[in-house]
Write a protein that holds these residues in place. Structure first.
Motif, short mmCIF file in Angstrom:
data_model
loop_
_atom_site.label_atom_id
_atom_site.label_comp_id
_atom_site.label_asym_id
_atom_site.label_seq_id
_atom_site.Cartn_x
_atom_site.Cartn_y
_atom_site.Cartn_z
N GLN A 347 -2.26 11.24 -10.02
CA GLN A 347 -3.52 10.57 -10.37
C GLN A 347 -3.54 9.22 -9.67
N SER A 348 -4.61 8.91 -8.96
CA SER A 348 -4.71 7.62 -8.28
C SER A 348 -6.17 7.22 -8.21
N ALA A 349 -6.40 5.93 -8.02
CA ALA A 349 -7.76 5.42 -7.96
C ALA A 349 -8.44 5.77 -6.65
N MET A 350 -7.66 6.03 -5.61
CA MET A 350 -8.24 6.31 -4.29
C MET A 350 -7.46 7.43 -3.61
N SER A 351 -8.19 8.33 -3.00
CA SER A 351 -7.55 9.43 -2.29
C SER A 351 -7.07 8.96 -0.92
N ALA A 352 -6.27 9.80 -0.29
CA ALA A 352 -5.78 9.46 1.06
C ALA A 352 -6.95 9.39 2.04
N GLN A 353 -7.93 10.30 1.89
CA GLN A 353 -9.09 10.28 2.78
C GLN A 353 -9.91 9.00 2.59
N GLY A 354 -10.05 8.58 1.32
CA GLY A 354 -10.79 7.36 1.05
C GLY A 354 -10.12 6.13 1.64
N LEU A 355 -8.79 6.06 1.54
CA LEU A 355 -8.06 4.94 2.12
C LEU A 355 -8.20 4.92 3.64
N ARG A 356 -8.14 6.10 4.26
CA ARG A 356 -8.28 6.16 5.72
C ARG A 356 -9.67 5.70 6.15
N ALA A 357 -10.69 6.07 5.39
CA ALA A 357 -12.06 5.67 5.74
C ALA A 357 -12.20 4.15 5.70
N ILE A 358 -11.60 3.51 4.70
CA ILE A 358 -11.68 2.06 4.59
C ILE A 358 -10.95 1.38 5.75
N LEU A 359 -9.77 1.89 6.10
CA LEU A 359 -9.00 1.31 7.20
C LEU A 359 -9.73 1.48 8.54
N CYS A 360 -10.36 2.65 8.73
CA CYS A 360 -11.11 2.87 9.97
C CYS A 360 -12.30 1.94 10.08
N ALA A 361 -12.99 1.71 8.96
CA ALA A 361 -14.14 0.80 8.97
C ALA A 361 -13.71 -0.63 9.26
N LYS A 362 -12.52 -1.00 8.78
CA LYS A 362 -12.02 -2.36 8.97
C LYS A 362 -11.42 -2.57 10.35
N LEU A 363 -10.60 -1.62 10.81
CA LEU A 363 -9.80 -1.81 12.02
C LEU A 363 -10.31 -1.03 13.22
N GLY A 364 -11.15 -0.02 12.98
CA GLY A 364 -11.61 0.83 14.07
C GLY A 364 -10.90 2.18 14.04
N GLU A 365 -11.56 3.20 14.58
CA GLU A 365 -11.02 4.56 14.52
C GLU A 365 -9.68 4.69 15.27
N GLN A 366 -9.57 4.02 16.43
CA GLN A 366 -8.38 4.18 17.25
C GLN A 366 -7.17 3.45 16.71
N ALA A 367 -7.38 2.51 15.80
CA ALA A 367 -6.27 1.72 15.28
C ALA A 367 -5.59 2.38 14.09
N VAL A 368 -6.15 3.46 13.56
CA VAL A 368 -5.62 4.10 12.36
C VAL A 368 -5.06 5.48 12.73
N GLN A 369 -3.81 5.67 12.40
CA GLN A 369 -3.16 6.96 12.64
C GLN A 369 -2.47 7.41 11.36
N GLY A 370 -2.32 8.71 11.23
CA GLY A 370 -1.62 9.28 10.10
C GLY A 370 -0.56 10.25 10.55
N LEU A 371 0.30 10.64 9.65
CA LEU A 371 1.35 11.60 9.97
C LEU A 371 0.79 13.01 9.94
N GLN A 372 1.16 13.78 10.95
CA GLN A 372 0.72 15.16 11.05
C GLN A 372 1.96 16.06 11.14
N LEU A 373 2.06 17.03 10.26
CA LEU A 373 3.20 17.94 10.28
C LEU A 373 3.12 18.85 11.51
N THR A 374 4.28 19.07 12.13
CA THR A 374 4.31 19.90 13.34
C THR A 374 4.86 21.30 13.09
N GLY A 375 5.58 21.49 11.98
CA GLY A 375 6.20 22.79 11.71
C GLY A 375 7.57 22.95 12.31
#
Length: 465
Positions: A347-375
């Motif tokens: 349970q959290s006040a903000m989802s991961a997608q919501g946090l990413r949207a805020i960071l992208c709006a503040k810093l720009g799309e290219q400045a925000v990266q996340g971890l992606q599983l490769t398998g």
């Protein structure tokens, strides 16, 4: 029966929504440049003696501090469509009578609302929320309802005597009849609308052309009118005109707040959400400034979009004054209810997608990266950075919170908690590994993730939090 709604101040009241009340202390008028006549004015201008239909020169002579705006039929039509869109939620059959009128078919709605007062209560409630001034009239045809509304009748039920009284005050020059027809009628002594009722259609057909016959027949409900009913749009697009040019981005808060509130209502009424908004700032003598706002999660609430936009605007500077603000949302999708377990541990006040949207709006799309599983089974290659990560929850084996970039030799005494877990992989890319992983605890009670290679060398690869 038809109900006509006449909105005489659409453009000016649309601007009132975008500004604070103190801005309207100054007398403001809207002038039609083709006729050089005032078509709309605020209370401050009216108090100076300025009236509808007055010329610009006369108005300026009465008030030297007059603020003059040009009449914009596109903005007025947009305001009218917004009202029609709102009323469509409670009334099915609506006809748009540009530039400032709506016609509602009453008969088909009485089965739902039971009687006329109940129906009018719902309609007037919707109009009160929009904050528009209006006059209304009701008649057996759209033409009669329109004439009564523009005569400021404001009555739902009229006796034949009362109706004849109102129609008797309306001159034929105020109808849509051709001036030539009006002149011919005047020669026969017919000068107002009420007098047209004394003629039968056959009598009119003998003495006048078909235009008058058709008009009178439709006016008194004897002939059927050809109407185009309003169909609601599937996308949202609205422009907020500004009373004054704005040079500071912070001063756009009021018009943007109005646009987002209208968008939220539009989406909520249709149970829709969107991920992308397009703002357009019309600049003086410059190309329009386009702002695209993205949300990682589908959203409709104005407050959430406002928070993202505020972060985006912090990095934008204006090259010229802003004359209007437009908002468009065309990529709409159905809203799906999110079901959360009351006893879930996540349970959290903000989802991961919501946090990413805020960071992208503040810093720009290219400045925000996340971890992606490769398998890849190898821990150091199991994830990578991505600008568009897919947020997934995997039920995997226990892994440390901190993974070292390079394994470090194990140089202390430890106790094995669990293991071994063998990872043998990488043969296909020339970087093969064969390791036995253990979870151990050192003398400081730290839990470590260690592995043993085939040559019996031990390394620390990560630390558990």
């Amino acid at each position: 029966m038809w109900l006509y709604l006449y909105f005489p101040m659409l453009q000016l009241e649309g601007m009132t929504k975008q500004t604070v009340s103190g801005d309207f202390v100054t007398p403001v008028v809207i002038i039609d440049g083709r006729k050089n006549q005032i078509v709309q004015l605020n209370d401050a201008a009216q108090q100076r003696g300025i009236k509808i239909g007055m010329g610009l020169g006369t108005a300026c002579a009465l008030c030297t501090q007059l603020h003059v705006l040009p009449y914009d039929d596109l903005l007025e039509r947009q305001q009218l469509l917004e009202i029609a869109n709102t009323l469509y939620q409670v009334s099915a059959d609506i006809v748009i009578d540009e530039p400032n009128g709506l016609v509602l078919k009453v008969d088909s709605m009485l089965s739902l609302y039971h009687d006329l007062p109940s129906y009018w209560q719902v309609i007037s409630g919707q109009l009160a929320q929009l904050g528009k001034s209006y006059y209304y009239g009701m008649g057996e045809s759209t033409i009669m309802a329109k004439l009564l509304a523009r005569e400021h009748c404001n009555a739902l039920m009229l006796t034949q005597c009362q109706k004849r009284h109102y129609l008797g005050k309306i001159g034929l020059t105020r109808t849509s009849l051709d001036s030539r027809v009006v002149e011919l009628l005047a020669r026969t002594g017919v000068k107002n609308v009420a007098q047209l009722e004394q003629f039968s259609l056959s009598e009119l057909a003998k003495r006048f052309d078909t235009e008058l016959v058709h008009y009178v027949g439709c006016l008194f409900g004897k002939l059927k009118e050809t109407l185009n009913y309003y169909q609601p749009v599937e996308t949202f697009e609205l422009t907020a005109p500004l009373l004054y040019e704005v040079e500071v981005m912070a001063w756009l808060e009021k018009p943007i707040e109005h646009l987002l509130s209208r968008l939220a209502l539009f989406l909520q009424q249709r149970n829709l959400v969107t991920r992308t908004l397009y703002f357009t700032l019309a600049l003086r003598d410059k190309e329009a400034l386009e702002i695209t706002l993205n949300s990682a999660e589908p959203e409709y609430k104005a407050a959430n979009w406002q928070r993202l936009l505020n972060l985006k605007l912090e990095s934008i500077t204006l090259d010229a004054p802003v004359q209007s603000v437009s908002l468009k949302a065309d990529a709409l999708e159905a809203q799906h209810a999110t079901i959360k377990d009351l006893f879930s541990t996540q349970q959290s006040a903000m989802s991961a997608q919501g946090l990413r949207a805020i960071l992208c709006a503040k810093l720009g799309e290219q400045a925000v990266q996340g971890l992606q599983l490769t398998g890849d089974p190898r821990p150091e290659k199991a994830s990578t950075y991505s600008h568009e990560p897919r947020f997934t929850t995997l039920k995997s084996k226990l892994r440390p919170t901190i993974l070292f970039p390079k394994p470090q030799p194990l140089c202390e005494r430890v106790n094995i908690i669990s293991g071994p877990e063998r990872i043998a992989s990488g043969w296909w890319d020339g970087e093969p590994v064969q390791r036995d992983y253990f979870i151990v605890q050192n003398e400081q009670a730290q839990r470590l993730w260690v592995f043993r290679e085939q040559n019996n060398h031990w390394y620390i690869h990560g630390v558990f939090s």
